[in-house]
Design a protein around this motif. Structure first.
Motif, PDB file in Angstrom:
ATOM      1  N   TYR A 246     -71.095  73.591  29.897  1.00 41.86           N
ATOM      2  CA  TYR A 246     -70.447  72.284  29.777  1.00 41.86           C
ATOM      3  C   TYR A 246     -69.296  72.417  28.810  1.00 41.86           C
ATOM      4  CZ  TYR A 246     -69.541  67.797  27.472  1.00 41.86           C
ATOM      5  OH  TYR A 246     -68.929  66.701  26.917  1.00 41.86           O
ATOM      6  N   THR A 247     -68.123  71.876  29.168  1.00 41.96           N
ATOM      7  CA  THR A 247     -67.005  71.839  28.232  1.00 41.96           C
ATOM      8  C   THR A 247     -66.458  70.423  28.135  1.00 41.96           C
ATOM      9  OG1 THR A 247     -65.387  72.460  29.955  1.00 41.96           O
ATOM     10  CG2 THR A 247     -66.362  74.239  28.646  1.00 41.96           C
ATOM     11  N   ILE A 248     -66.105  70.006  26.919  1.00 38.00           N
ATOM     12  CA  ILE A 248     -65.623  68.655  26.646  1.00 38.00           C
ATOM     13  C   ILE A 248     -64.291  68.388  27.332  1.00 38.00           C
ATOM     14  CG2 ILE A 248     -64.556  69.422  24.479  1.00 38.00           C
ATOM     15  CD1 ILE A 248     -66.040  65.927  25.161  1.00 38.00           C
ATOM     16  N   ASN A 249     -63.455  69.450  27.468  1.00 34.75           N
ATOM     17  CA  ASN A 249     -62.161  69.285  28.125  1.00 34.75           C
ATOM     18  C   ASN A 249     -61.660  70.635  28.628  1.00 34.75           C
ATOM     19  OD1 ASN A 249     -61.230  70.599  25.818  1.00 34.75           O
ATOM     20  ND2 ASN A 249     -60.064  68.865  25.043  1.00 34.75           N
ATOM     21  N   GLU A 250     -60.524  70.636  29.269  1.00 32.98           N
ATOM     22  CA  GLU A 250     -60.008  71.861  29.885  1.00 32.98           C
ATOM     23  C   GLU A 250     -59.483  72.889  28.888  1.00 32.98           C
ATOM     24  OE1 GLU A 250     -59.040  69.534  34.054  1.00 32.98           O
ATOM     25  OE2 GLU A 250     -57.399  70.039  32.685  1.00 32.98           O
ATOM     26  N   PRO A 251     -58.866  72.494  27.759  1.00 34.13           N
ATOM     27  CA  PRO A 251     -58.542  73.518  26.762  1.00 34.13           C
ATOM     28  C   PRO A 251     -59.786  74.263  26.273  1.00 34.13           C
ATOM     29  CG  PRO A 251     -57.244  71.554  26.353  1.00 34.13           C
ATOM     30  CD  PRO A 251     -58.227  71.192  27.430  1.00 34.13           C
ATOM     31  N   ALA A 252     -60.886  73.546  26.057  1.00 36.99           N
ATOM     32  CA  ALA A 252     -62.130  74.204  25.666  1.00 36.99           C
ATOM     33  C   ALA A 252     -62.624  75.136  26.767  1.00 36.99           C
ATOM     34  CB  ALA A 252     -63.198  73.160  25.331  1.00 36.99           C
ATOM     35  N   ALA A 253     -62.488  74.695  28.019  1.00 32.31           N
ATOM     36  CA  ALA A 253     -62.899  75.538  29.142  1.00 32.31           C
ATOM     37  C   ALA A 253     -62.042  76.796  29.223  1.00 32.31           C
ATOM     38  CB  ALA A 253     -62.801  74.750  30.443  1.00 32.31           C
ATOM     39  N   ALA A 254     -60.737  76.653  28.979  1.00 33.20           N
ATOM     40  CA  ALA A 254     -59.837  77.804  29.031  1.00 33.20           C
ATOM     41  C   ALA A 254     -60.183  78.814  27.942  1.00 33.20           C
ATOM     42  CB  ALA A 254     -58.385  77.343  28.896  1.00 33.20           C
ATOM     43  N   GLY A 255     -60.476  78.318  26.748  1.00 31.88           N
ATOM     44  CA  GLY A 255     -60.859  79.213  25.661  1.00 31.88           C
ATOM     45  C   GLY A 255     -62.166  79.926  25.952  1.00 31.88           C
ATOM     46  N   ALA A 256     -63.126  79.178  26.485  1.00 34.43           N
ATOM     47  CA  ALA A 256     -64.413  79.773  26.842  1.00 34.43           C
ATOM     48  C   ALA A 256     -64.236  80.846  27.912  1.00 34.43           C
ATOM     49  CB  ALA A 256     -65.373  78.692  27.316  1.00 34.43           C
ATOM     50  N   TYR A 257     -63.382  80.555  28.881  1.00 34.13           N
ATOM     51  CA  TYR A 257     -63.150  81.527  29.956  1.00 34.13           C
ATOM     52  C   TYR A 257     -62.597  82.843  29.412  1.00 34.13           C
ATOM     53  CZ  TYR A 257     -61.289  83.812  34.092  1.00 34.13           C
ATOM     54  OH  TYR A 257     -61.005  84.738  35.069  1.00 34.13           O
ATOM     55  N   GLN A 258     -61.693  82.768  28.445  1.00 37.39           N
ATOM     56  CA  GLN A 258     -61.147  83.990  27.856  1.00 37.39           C
ATOM     57  C   GLN A 258     -62.249  84.847  27.250  1.00 37.39           C
ATOM     58  OE1 GLN A 258     -57.987  85.231  27.994  1.00 37.39           O
ATOM     59  NE2 GLN A 258     -57.582  83.521  29.383  1.00 37.39           N
ATOM     60  N   ALA A 259     -63.177  84.192  26.544  1.00 37.31           N
ATOM     61  CA  ALA A 259     -64.290  84.928  25.946  1.00 37.31           C
ATOM     62  C   ALA A 259     -65.207  85.512  27.018  1.00 37.31           C
ATOM     63  CB  ALA A 259     -65.078  84.003  25.021  1.00 37.31           C
ATOM     64  N   ILE A 260     -65.461  84.721  28.036  1.00 39.89           N
ATOM     65  CA  ILE A 260     -66.339  85.170  29.128  1.00 39.89           C
ATOM     66  C   ILE A 260     -65.717  86.328  29.885  1.00 39.89           C
ATOM     67  CG2 ILE A 260     -67.337  84.444  31.342  1.00 39.89           C
ATOM     68  CD1 ILE A 260     -67.594  81.604  30.063  1.00 39.89           C
ATOM     69  N   GLN A 261     -64.410  86.235  30.133  1.00 41.79           N
ATOM     70  CA  GLN A 261     -63.703  87.308  30.835  1.00 41.79           C
ATOM     71  C   GLN A 261     -63.726  88.602  30.018  1.00 41.79           C
ATOM     72  OE1 GLN A 261     -59.363  87.046  31.183  1.00 41.79           O
ATOM     73  NE2 GLN A 261     -59.558  87.491  33.383  1.00 41.79           N
ATOM     74  N   SER A 262     -63.491  88.471  28.705  1.00 43.14           N
ATOM     75  CA  SER A 262     -63.499  89.654  27.835  1.00 43.14           C
ATOM     76  C   SER A 262     -64.866  90.330  27.807  1.00 43.14           C
ATOM     77  CB  SER A 262     -63.083  89.266  26.411  1.00 43.14           C
ATOM     78  OG  SER A 262     -61.746  88.798  26.389  1.00 43.14           O
ATOM     79  N   ALA A 263     -65.911  89.521  27.984  1.00 40.47           N
ATOM     80  CA  ALA A 263     -67.275  90.054  27.988  1.00 40.47           C
ATOM     81  C   ALA A 263     -67.740  90.478  29.380  1.00 40.47           C
ATOM     82  CB  ALA A 263     -68.229  88.996  27.420  1.00 40.47           C
ATOM     83  N   ASN A 264     -66.826  90.396  30.353  1.00 38.91           N
ATOM     84  CA  ASN A 264     -67.151  90.768  31.740  1.00 38.91           C
ATOM     85  C   ASN A 264     -68.328  89.961  32.299  1.00 38.91           C
ATOM     86  OD1 ASN A 264     -65.146  92.873  31.963  1.00 38.91           O
ATOM     87  ND2 ASN A 264     -66.465  94.133  30.653  1.00 38.91           N
ATOM     88  N   ARG A 265     -68.326  88.651  32.025  1.00 35.81           N
ATOM     89  CA  ARG A 265     -69.425  87.788  32.483  1.00 35.81           C
ATOM     90  C   ARG A 265     -68.959  86.716  33.465  1.00 35.81           C
ATOM     91  NH1 ARG A 265     -72.982  87.666  27.940  1.00 35.81           N
ATOM     92  NH2 ARG A 265     -73.242  89.822  27.260  1.00 35.81           N
ATOM     93  N   VAL A 266     -67.731  86.813  33.976  1.00 39.51           N
ATOM     94  CA  VAL A 266     -67.180  85.748  34.815  1.00 39.51           C
ATOM     95  C   VAL A 266     -68.072  85.402  36.006  1.00 39.51           C
ATOM     96  CG1 VAL A 266     -65.268  85.096  36.327  1.00 39.51           C
ATOM     97  CG2 VAL A 266     -64.792  86.099  34.090  1.00 39.51           C
ATOM     98  N   PRO A 267     -68.586  86.381  36.765  1.00 39.90           N
ATOM     99  CA  PRO A 267     -69.406  86.009  37.930  1.00 39.90           C
ATOM    100  C   PRO A 267     -70.729  85.349  37.562  1.00 39.90           C
ATOM    101  CG  PRO A 267     -68.626  88.287  38.080  1.00 39.90           C
ATOM    102  CD  PRO A 267     -68.386  87.836  36.680  1.00 39.90           C
TER     103      PRO A 267
END
Length: 336
Positions: free
Chosen positions: A227-248
């Motif tokens: 859950y993300t409060i807004n899209e900037p938070a989602a974008a930041g979370a995605y960067q962390a998830i992508q760096s950790a190779n957890r996107v799928p």
């Protein structure tokens, strides 16, 4: 700050200092044929959502022959700055103030003083607590938006045992509370449910969200719902998830409906977002102040400006529109 200024636009390069807090002040538009001044106070002047509100308010004020005075807090949560802004606007003789309050309770005394002085006050985006502390509210039904996000994220898991992370905004605001509670309701859990494996406040900030997500991923590597409060938070979370190779592995839901956010949904960075209509909030707010100034009619109550779940991965039982629709309506004025 605005994409376009008419020849009659006056820009006043003034800085209002409240203690250590700094606010930028801009007077937009001419004095108007009726000399109507409309105040606008946003949480910040940098978040794209509030930039859109300011642009739409300016355009509507120009259309209605009014003058817009725009102020913003120095940061999300800057209650002292918003109180100073209210006092400043009353001193300038505004007929009405439109405000996205940083705290649903932290500016109530200043709002009461403004109303006692004959100024109508309208909340945009964020309701006050109690709601009748202002004359009217023009906003998204944030509880309903949260429910839509929660329903979609749960359905998108397709029966997998959920491990949920909550990236919240700023404590004390009704937007944060309503969206958070709505997501839980839509997802079918409560604050005490064991399915929640992580929770952080991000102030809706991309950098803070990225840092929070990096830390949570280390503690809870099995998460699959966000859950993300807004899209900037989602974008930041995605960067962390992508760096950790957890996107799928992780399904991300959000709320905002910016054109950037819709693009992130289209690109697969965000699974779904709930589109809002900030331009409509601003336009209707300015119109209400102008009407009050002209004939004394006061707006009242909560006015839902609509929302719409947008995703390219529709799920049964959750009404949605695709990103093609989202691109045509991102932060626009069309109703849901």
């Amino acid at each position: 700050m605005f994409a376009r200024r008419s020849a009659s636009t006056r820009v006043v390069g003034t800085v209002l200092v409240a203690g250590s807090l700094v606010l930028g002040m801009t007077a937009c538009g001419g004095s108007g044929s009726d000399g109507i001044k409309v105040g606008l106070i946003t949480k910040t002047d940098s978040n794209p959502f509030f930039v859109k509100i300011r642009e739409a308010a300016k355009a509507q004020a120009d259309k209605d022959g009014a003058e817009l005075i725009a102020l913003a807090g120095a940061f999300d949560g800057d209650n002292e700055g918003q109180v100073s802004a209210i006092e400043n606007m009353v001193g300038q003789g505004v007929k009405g103030i439109l405000i996205t309050p940083n705290s649903s309770t932290g500016v109530l005394d200043a709002i009461k003083k403004a109303r006692d002085a004959g100024v109508i006050v309208i909340a945009l985006d964020t309701a006050t607590d109690p709601e009748d502390a202002v004359d009217a509210t023009y906003a998204t039904d944030n509880k309903a938006a949260g429910v839509a996000q929660g329903k979609w994220v749960r359905a998108a898991l397709a029966g997998k045992a959920p491990q949920v992370v909550m990236l919240d905004g700023t404590p004390g605001g009704t937007v944060d509370t309503f969206r958070h509670d709505g997501f839980l309701e839509g997802f079918g859990i409560t604050n005490s449910s064991p399915e929640i494996v992580g929770q952080e406040n991000t102030n809706g900030d991309q950098t803070k969200a990225q840092t929070a997500m990096e830390n949570i991923l280390q503690r809870a590597p099995g998460i699959n719902a966000l859950y993300t409060i807004n899209e900037p938070a989602a974008a930041g979370a995605y960067q962390a998830i992508q760096s950790a190779n957890r996107v799928p592995q992780i399904t991300i839901g959000s709320i905002d409906g910016s054109c950037t956010g819709i693009a992130d949904v289209k690109a697969g960075k965000i699974g779904a977002t709930v589109l809002q209509f900030p331009a409509k909030m601003a336009e209707q707010g300015v119109q209400a102040v102008v009407k009050f100034a002209k004939d004394g009619t006061k707006p009242s109550g909560f006015n839902d400006t609509g929302s719409q779940l947008v995703t390219d991965k529709p799920v049964p039982g959750v009404e949605s529109k695709d990103t093609a629709w989202g691109e045509q309506n991102c932060w626009g004025t069309a109703g849901s």
